[in-house]
Design a protein around this motif. Structure first.
Motif, PDB file in Angstrom:
ATOM      1  N   ARG A 218       3.809   8.809  38.561  1.00 37.40           N
ATOM      2  CA  ARG A 218       4.066  10.169  37.583  1.00 37.40           C
ATOM      3  C   ARG A 218       3.380   9.776  36.149  1.00 37.40           C
ATOM      4  O   ARG A 218       3.253   8.793  35.847  1.00 37.40           O
ATOM      5  CB  ARG A 218       5.705  10.308  37.493  1.00 37.40           C
ATOM      6  CG  ARG A 218       6.534   9.108  36.449  1.00 37.40           C
ATOM      7  CD  ARG A 218       8.009   9.323  36.596  1.00 37.40           C
ATOM      8  NE  ARG A 218       8.549   8.279  36.025  1.00 37.40           N
ATOM      9  CZ  ARG A 218       9.885   8.099  35.840  1.00 37.40           C
ATOM     10  NH1 ARG A 218      10.631   9.052  36.612  1.00 37.40           N
ATOM     11  NH2 ARG A 218      10.358   7.168  35.344  1.00 37.40           N
ATOM     12  N   GLN A 219       3.190  11.014  35.401  1.00 37.85           N
ATOM     13  CA  GLN A 219       2.676  10.977  33.975  1.00 37.85           C
ATOM     14  C   GLN A 219       3.512  11.998  33.182  1.00 37.85           C
ATOM     15  O   GLN A 219       3.415  13.176  33.475  1.00 37.85           O
ATOM     16  CB  GLN A 219       1.240  11.394  34.108  1.00 37.85           C
ATOM     17  CG  GLN A 219       0.412  10.962  32.707  1.00 37.85           C
ATOM     18  CD  GLN A 219      -0.858  10.844  32.840  1.00 37.85           C
ATOM     19  OE1 GLN A 219      -1.541  11.382  33.904  1.00 37.85           O
ATOM     20  NE2 GLN A 219      -1.708  10.146  31.926  1.00 37.85           N
ATOM     21  N   ALA A 220       3.971  11.305  32.278  1.00 36.30           N
ATOM     22  CA  ALA A 220       4.744  12.035  31.245  1.00 36.30           C
ATOM     23  C   ALA A 220       3.707  12.504  30.144  1.00 36.30           C
ATOM     24  O   ALA A 220       2.710  11.595  29.813  1.00 36.30           O
ATOM     25  CB  ALA A 220       5.802  11.449  30.683  1.00 36.30           C
TER      26      ALA A 220
ATOM     27  N   SER B 281      12.977   1.600  36.384  1.00 36.63           N
ATOM     28  CA  SER B 281      13.926   3.006  35.883  1.00 36.63           C
ATOM     29  C   SER B 281      14.339   3.908  36.613  1.00 36.63           C
ATOM     30  O   SER B 281      15.337   4.844  36.524  1.00 36.63           O
ATOM     31  CB  SER B 281      12.991   3.617  34.754  1.00 36.63           C
ATOM     32  OG  SER B 281      11.877   4.197  35.493  1.00 36.63           O
ATOM     33  N   VAL B 282      14.331   3.828  37.974  1.00 35.35           N
ATOM     34  CA  VAL B 282      14.462   4.705  39.244  1.00 35.35           C
ATOM     35  C   VAL B 282      15.156   4.187  40.375  1.00 35.35           C
ATOM     36  O   VAL B 282      15.734   4.696  41.139  1.00 35.35           O
ATOM     37  CB  VAL B 282      13.253   5.404  40.031  1.00 35.35           C
ATOM     38  CG1 VAL B 282      12.479   6.105  38.845  1.00 35.35           C
ATOM     39  CG2 VAL B 282      12.638   4.581  40.716  1.00 35.35           C
ATOM     40  N   LYS B 283      15.304   2.669  40.215  1.00 35.34           N
ATOM     41  CA  LYS B 283      16.206   2.041  41.202  1.00 35.34           C
ATOM     42  C   LYS B 283      17.650   2.682  41.283  1.00 35.34           C
ATOM     43  O   LYS B 283      18.257   2.661  40.335  1.00 35.34           O
ATOM     44  CB  LYS B 283      15.964   0.441  40.799  1.00 35.34           C
ATOM     45  CG  LYS B 283      14.743  -0.169  41.328  1.00 35.34           C
ATOM     46  CD  LYS B 283      14.684  -1.793  40.919  1.00 35.34           C
ATOM     47  CE  LYS B 283      13.376  -2.318  41.086  1.00 35.34           C
ATOM     48  NZ  LYS B 283      13.347  -3.721  40.940  1.00 35.34           N
ATOM     49  N   GLY B 284      18.097   2.798  42.525  1.00 35.61           N
ATOM     50  CA  GLY B 284      19.480   3.100  42.560  1.00 35.61           C
ATOM     51  C   GLY B 284      19.637   4.606  42.503  1.00 35.61           C
ATOM     52  O   GLY B 284      20.649   5.208  42.830  1.00 35.61           O
ATOM     53  N   ARG B 285      18.446   5.519  42.059  1.00 31.10           N
ATOM     54  CA  ARG B 285      18.654   7.035  42.113  1.00 31.10           C
ATOM     55  C   ARG B 285      17.488   7.569  42.986  1.00 31.10           C
ATOM     56  O   ARG B 285      17.758   8.781  43.377  1.00 31.10           O
ATOM     57  CB  ARG B 285      18.358   7.063  40.435  1.00 31.10           C
ATOM     58  CG  ARG B 285      18.948   6.620  39.416  1.00 31.10           C
ATOM     59  CD  ARG B 285      19.230   7.455  38.100  1.00 31.10           C
ATOM     60  NE  ARG B 285      17.565   7.192  37.625  1.00 31.10           N
ATOM     61  CZ  ARG B 285      16.848   8.103  37.285  1.00 31.10           C
ATOM     62  NH1 ARG B 285      17.147   9.328  37.254  1.00 31.10           N
ATOM     63  NH2 ARG B 285      15.644   7.668  36.605  1.00 31.10           N
TER      64      ARG B 285
ATOM     65  N   PRO C 261      16.459  13.433  31.887  1.00 36.76           N
ATOM     66  CA  PRO C 261      15.465  14.049  30.967  1.00 36.76           C
ATOM     67  C   PRO C 261      14.215  13.223  31.012  1.00 36.76           C
ATOM     68  O   PRO C 261      12.981  13.840  31.065  1.00 36.76           O
ATOM     69  CB  PRO C 261      15.930  14.246  29.778  1.00 36.76           C
ATOM     70  CG  PRO C 261      17.494  14.575  30.104  1.00 36.76           C
ATOM     71  CD  PRO C 261      17.723  13.877  31.160  1.00 36.76           C
ATOM     72  N   GLU C 262      14.433  12.141  31.004  1.00 32.20           N
ATOM     73  CA  GLU C 262      13.157  10.878  30.755  1.00 32.20           C
ATOM     74  C   GLU C 262      12.539  10.908  32.169  1.00 32.20           C
ATOM     75  O   GLU C 262      11.481  10.366  32.451  1.00 32.20           O
ATOM     76  CB  GLU C 262      13.417   9.751  30.532  1.00 32.20           C
ATOM     77  CG  GLU C 262      14.827   8.989  31.281  1.00 32.20           C
ATOM     78  CD  GLU C 262      16.140   9.434  30.539  1.00 32.20           C
ATOM     79  OE1 GLU C 262      16.414  10.441  30.085  1.00 32.20           O
ATOM     80  OE2 GLU C 262      16.911   8.300  30.351  1.00 32.20           O
ATOM     81  N   ASP C 263      12.922  11.446  33.233  1.00 30.05           N
ATOM     82  CA  ASP C 263      12.192  11.833  34.603  1.00 30.05           C
ATOM     83  C   ASP C 263      11.126  13.039  34.433  1.00 30.05           C
ATOM     84  O   ASP C 263      10.247  13.140  35.477  1.00 30.05           O
ATOM     85  CB  ASP C 263      12.978  11.870  35.634  1.00 30.05           C
ATOM     86  CG  ASP C 263      14.128  10.784  35.996  1.00 30.05           C
ATOM     87  OD1 ASP C 263      15.178  10.702  36.071  1.00 30.05           O
ATOM     88  OD2 ASP C 263      13.561   9.557  35.937  1.00 30.05           O
ATOM     89  N   THR C 264      11.145  13.627  33.500  1.00 31.12           N
ATOM     90  CA  THR C 264      10.258  14.788  33.486  1.00 31.12           C
ATOM     91  C   THR C 264       9.177  14.346  33.485  1.00 31.12           C
ATOM     92  O   THR C 264       8.725  13.285  32.600  1.00 31.12           O
ATOM     93  CB  THR C 264      10.434  15.661  32.037  1.00 31.12           C
ATOM     94  OG1 THR C 264      11.853  16.262  32.290  1.00 31.12           O
ATOM     95  CG2 THR C 264       9.624  16.916  31.957  1.00 31.12           C
ATOM     96  N   ALA C 265       8.216  15.078  34.379  1.00 36.28           N
ATOM     97  CA  ALA C 265       6.731  14.287  34.465  1.00 36.28           C
ATOM     98  C   ALA C 265       6.128  15.213  35.429  1.00 36.28           C
ATOM     99  O   ALA C 265       6.591  15.760  36.193  1.00 36.28           O
ATOM    100  CB  ALA C 265       6.705  12.931  34.606  1.00 36.28           C
ATOM    101  N   VAL C 266       4.554  14.961  35.472  1.00 36.25           N
ATOM    102  CA  VAL C 266       3.882  15.444  36.513  1.00 36.25           C
ATOM    103  C   VAL C 266       3.974  14.305  37.429  1.00 36.25           C
ATOM    104  O   VAL C 266       3.623  13.229  37.303  1.00 36.25           O
ATOM    105  CB  VAL C 266       2.400  15.766  36.158  1.00 36.25           C
ATOM    106  CG1 VAL C 266       1.700  16.171  37.532  1.00 36.25           C
ATOM    107  CG2 VAL C 266       2.423  16.990  35.187  1.00 36.25           C
TER     108      VAL C 266
END
Length: 111
Positions: free
Chosen positions: A34-36, A58-62, A83-88
């Motif tokens: 991903r790229q924010a 940052s995404v482990k467990g989710r 919100p910090e997952d927002t990206a392409v």
């Protein structure tokens, strides 16, 4: 290798999305990057043909990555989105040490 990704969109914080990416042939490693805005592209998760998985901390467990080798398809189940997952998000596959990239799909997490 051609890649067809789908599943992005707009979701509220805490929501879920599922990304899919189908490859035109059998591949070794399948993954998502991903790229924010204003940031470098980063590896989110990847999975080998044999099921070995890696995730960015940052995404482990989710997030959960999986693949269907019969369909040459990789999935990324994204839960508890922030919100910090927002990206392409970009699908990536590796075949004989060569990288192939799909067109990005936008994921926006916002209320």
């Amino acid at each position: 290798v051609q890649l067809q990704a789908s599943g992005g969109g707009l979701v509220q914080p805490g929501g879920s999305l599922r990304l899919s990416c189908a490859a035109s042939r059998s591949v070794d490693i399948m993954g998502w990057w991903r790229q924010a805005p204003g940031k470098q592209r980063e590896l989110v998760a990847r999975i080998s043909r044999f099921g070995n998985m890696n995730y960015v901390d940052s995404v482990k467990g989710r997030f959960t990555i999986s693949r269907d080798n019969a369909k040459n398809t990789v999935y990324l189940q994204m839960d508890s989105l922030k919100p910090e997952d927002t990206a392409v998000y970009y699908c990536n596959v590796v075949v004989a040490a060569l990288d192939y990239w799909g067109k990005g799909t936008q994921v926006t997490v916002s209320s």
